[in-house]
Design a protein around this motif. Structure first.
Motif, PDB file in Angstrom:
ATOM      1  N   GLY A   1     -87.381   7.187  19.586  1.00 18.91           N
ATOM      2  CA  GLY A   1     -86.396   5.966  19.257  1.00 18.91           C
ATOM      3  C   GLY A   1     -85.425   6.035  19.751  1.00 18.91           C
ATOM      4  O   GLY A   1     -84.866   4.984  20.200  1.00 18.91           O
ATOM      5  N   GLY A   2     -84.626   7.054  19.747  1.00 22.32           N
ATOM      6  CA  GLY A   2     -83.095   7.102  20.230  1.00 22.32           C
ATOM      7  C   GLY A   2     -83.099   6.907  21.730  1.00 22.32           C
ATOM      8  O   GLY A   2     -82.276   6.172  22.393  1.00 22.32           O
ATOM      9  N   ALA A   3     -84.153   7.510  22.586  1.00 25.16           N
ATOM     10  CA  ALA A   3     -84.269   7.146  23.776  1.00 25.16           C
ATOM     11  C   ALA A   3     -84.622   5.666  24.233  1.00 25.16           C
ATOM     12  O   ALA A   3     -83.854   5.307  25.078  1.00 25.16           O
ATOM     13  N   ILE A   4     -85.286   5.075  23.243  1.00 25.56           N
ATOM     14  CA  ILE A   4     -85.676   3.735  23.492  1.00 25.56           C
ATOM     15  C   ILE A   4     -84.521   2.890  23.444  1.00 25.56           C
ATOM     16  O   ILE A   4     -84.127   2.017  24.269  1.00 25.56           O
ATOM     17  N   MET A   5     -83.553   3.073  22.398  1.00 24.58           N
ATOM     18  CA  MET A   5     -82.410   2.169  22.056  1.00 24.58           C
ATOM     19  C   MET A   5     -81.405   2.645  23.227  1.00 24.58           C
ATOM     20  O   MET A   5     -80.659   1.468  23.708  1.00 24.58           O
ATOM     21  N   LEU A   6     -81.183   3.849  23.619  1.00 24.77           N
ATOM     22  CA  LEU A   6     -80.450   3.877  24.874  1.00 24.77           C
ATOM     23  C   LEU A   6     -80.800   3.020  26.111  1.00 24.77           C
ATOM     24  O   LEU A   6     -80.174   2.411  26.736  1.00 24.77           O
ATOM     25  N   ALA A   7     -82.047   3.129  26.453  1.00 19.67           N
ATOM     26  CA  ALA A   7     -82.806   2.124  27.452  1.00 19.67           C
ATOM     27  C   ALA A   7     -82.432   0.860  27.221  1.00 19.67           C
ATOM     28  O   ALA A   7     -82.080   0.160  28.215  1.00 19.67           O
ATOM     29  N   ILE A   8     -82.537   0.109  26.044  1.00 13.81           N
ATOM     30  CA  ILE A   8     -82.259  -1.097  25.705  1.00 13.81           C
ATOM     31  C   ILE A   8     -80.981  -1.575  25.902  1.00 13.81           C
ATOM     32  O   ILE A   8     -80.586  -2.394  26.347  1.00 13.81           O
ATOM     33  N   ARG A   9     -79.933  -0.665  25.296  1.00 15.46           N
ATOM     34  CA  ARG A   9     -78.441  -1.011  25.592  1.00 15.46           C
ATOM     35  C   ARG A   9     -78.181  -1.177  27.198  1.00 15.46           C
ATOM     36  O   ARG A   9     -77.341  -1.727  27.581  1.00 15.46           O
ATOM     37  N   PHE A  10     -78.830  -0.024  27.906  1.00 22.32           N
ATOM     38  CA  PHE A  10     -78.607  -0.036  29.383  1.00 22.32           C
ATOM     39  C   PHE A  10     -79.060  -1.280  30.202  1.00 22.32           C
ATOM     40  O   PHE A  10     -78.078  -1.930  30.908  1.00 22.32           O
ATOM     41  N   PHE A  11     -80.270  -1.657  29.686  1.00 25.80           N
ATOM     42  CA  PHE A  11     -80.683  -3.063  30.237  1.00 25.80           C
ATOM     43  C   PHE A  11     -79.832  -4.293  29.824  1.00 25.80           C
ATOM     44  O   PHE A  11     -79.588  -5.344  30.734  1.00 25.80           O
ATOM     45  N   ARG A  12     -79.586  -4.122  28.556  1.00 24.06           N
ATOM     46  CA  ARG A  12     -78.661  -5.279  28.013  1.00 24.06           C
ATOM     47  C   ARG A  12     -77.223  -5.289  28.772  1.00 24.06           C
ATOM     48  O   ARG A  12     -76.582  -6.341  29.239  1.00 24.06           O
ATOM     49  N   SER A  13     -76.640  -3.997  29.009  1.00 26.80           N
ATOM     50  CA  SER A  13     -75.448  -4.205  29.700  1.00 26.80           C
ATOM     51  C   SER A  13     -75.447  -4.613  31.190  1.00 26.80           C
ATOM     52  O   SER A  13     -74.857  -5.272  31.885  1.00 26.80           O
ATOM     53  N   GLN A  14     -76.623  -4.353  31.676  1.00 29.13           N
ATOM     54  CA  GLN A  14     -76.764  -4.704  33.066  1.00 29.13           C
ATOM     55  C   GLN A  14     -76.972  -6.138  33.188  1.00 29.13           C
ATOM     56  O   GLN A  14     -76.533  -7.088  34.028  1.00 29.13           O
ATOM     57  N   SER A  15     -77.849  -6.798  32.481  1.00 25.03           N
ATOM     58  CA  SER A  15     -78.199  -8.228  32.396  1.00 25.03           C
ATOM     59  C   SER A  15     -76.744  -8.992  31.979  1.00 25.03           C
ATOM     60  O   SER A  15     -76.565 -10.084  32.275  1.00 25.03           O
ATOM     61  N   ALA A  16     -75.856  -8.382  31.035  1.00 25.39           N
ATOM     62  CA  ALA A  16     -74.884  -8.969  30.538  1.00 25.39           C
ATOM     63  C   ALA A  16     -73.859  -9.472  31.895  1.00 25.39           C
ATOM     64  O   ALA A  16     -72.835 -10.258  31.747  1.00 25.39           O
TER      65      ALA A  16
END
Length: 333
Positions: A128-143
């Motif tokens: 779950g921690g790895a998944i949350m890090l990936a989600i934050r990374f993609f959100r920062s890129q799309s933002a």
């Protein structure tokens, strides 16, 4: 008991507030900030100009009702709330694992099943921690996204550019003839206008001359405490604000003296029509001898009568059915 860090933060905030209050511009404090009406654009920021290139805050005090069209722009936009671990995808996964482990325990696996469940939960936490890090990374890129387009594009910008060109050509011609009386008057940089309720208009040289004259008339009438002259030059709403300021000065035993007004530079930020009423917002940079005196003794308590001060403000003028222009709003630039 407050911790040392909390006490330091409170002390720092108090000192910052006190310094901010002392550092308020004298003219802004005296005039009470930005006030008046700009019609449907009262709660919008005026476009920047060469005279006032920095963003200007919308009018703060106004009798114009805020119908909600622009209220969203005035509200601070909160950033996206960061979901907690027990919410969103991570929360759904964790709740499912917990429910599954409890069901296994109730079906007879006992504490051995519970130990196995904890081992599985540990693995799930890592995944779950790895998944949350990936989600934050993609959100920062799309933002980051593409840069927003500038306002005032399309036909409105073409019309504005044409108006700017006409103003500059007229300025060149009249400066050659020696009769151009408003130095530096040029065009603004576009508009934030709601096309559904207003339309852009073109101003004539006579309008620009009227704005310069009103700058002098209003300032001198305010310095003389001439309410009749203020009523001739400003809207009833502006008369109420300026009269309130004069009454406050009188109550304190003070008199605000303004003289020797000289326009240094001016630009039209925007000009438009709403129904039978015209509006124009101009950025004005001017000098004046602006002091505060004791009414009884005439002693100067604020300002320097020997040296003029320079001020930059946005003044909005209005007229109805082609009548004379009147001042309807002042904003600090």
């Amino acid at each position: 008991m407050m911790s040392r860090t909390s006490r330091f933060a409170t002390l720092f905030a108090g000192l910052f507030l006190a310094f901010s209050m002392v550092a308020i511009d004298h003219a802004e404090a005296r005039r009470g900030g930005s006030f008046g009406s700009r019609g449907t654009r009262t709660f919008q920021s005026a476009p920047p100009t060469r005279t006032a290139p920095a963003p200007t805050a919308p009018v703060e005090r106004s009798m114009t009702p805020n119908t909600g069209v622009n209220s969203a722009a005035r509200q601070p936009q909160a950033g996206p709330q960061r979901p907690g671990f027990m919410s969103g995808f991570g929360g759904t996964m964790m709740r499912g694992l917990l429910i599954g482990g409890l069901i296994g325990l109730l079906l007879g696996q006992g504490f051995g099943g519970l130990a196995g469940m904890f081992g599985f939960l540990l693995q799930a936490l890592l995944i779950g921690g790895a998944i949350m890090l990936a989600i934050r990374f993609f959100r920062s890129q799309s933002a980051r996204g593409p840069a927003p387009a500038l306002a005032g594009a399309g036909n409105a910008q073409v019309s504005r550019n044409a108006q700017v060109s006409r103003f500059e050509n007229r300025a060149t011609e009249q400066q050659t003839a020696g009769s151009f009386t408003i130095p530096g008057f040029g065009g603004g940089s576009g508009g934030n206008s709601p096309a559904a309720v207003s339309e852009d208009i073109t101003l004539a040289q006579s309008d620009l001359d009227a704005f310069q004259q009103l700058l002098t008339d209003v300032q001198e009438a305010f310095g003389r405490e001439d309410h009749a002259a203020l009523r001739r030059a400003t809207t009833p709403e502006m008369v109420s604000y300026l009269s309130e300021e004069l009454a406050d000065n009188a109550q304190k035993g003070l008199r605000n003296e303004v003289s020797d007004i000289t326009l240094l530079q001016a630009d039209i930020a925007e000009s438009w029509r709403e129904d039978d009423r015209d509006y124009a917002t101009a950025a004005l940079r001017y000098e004046s001898r602006d002091v505060m005196r004791e009414r009884a003794s005439g002693k100067v308590v604020e300002g320097d009568e020997g040296h003029p001060t320079e001020t930059t403000e946005l003044w909005t003028f209005t007229r109805q059915n082609g009548s004379s222009w009147k001042l309807s709003a002042i904003q600090q630039a």
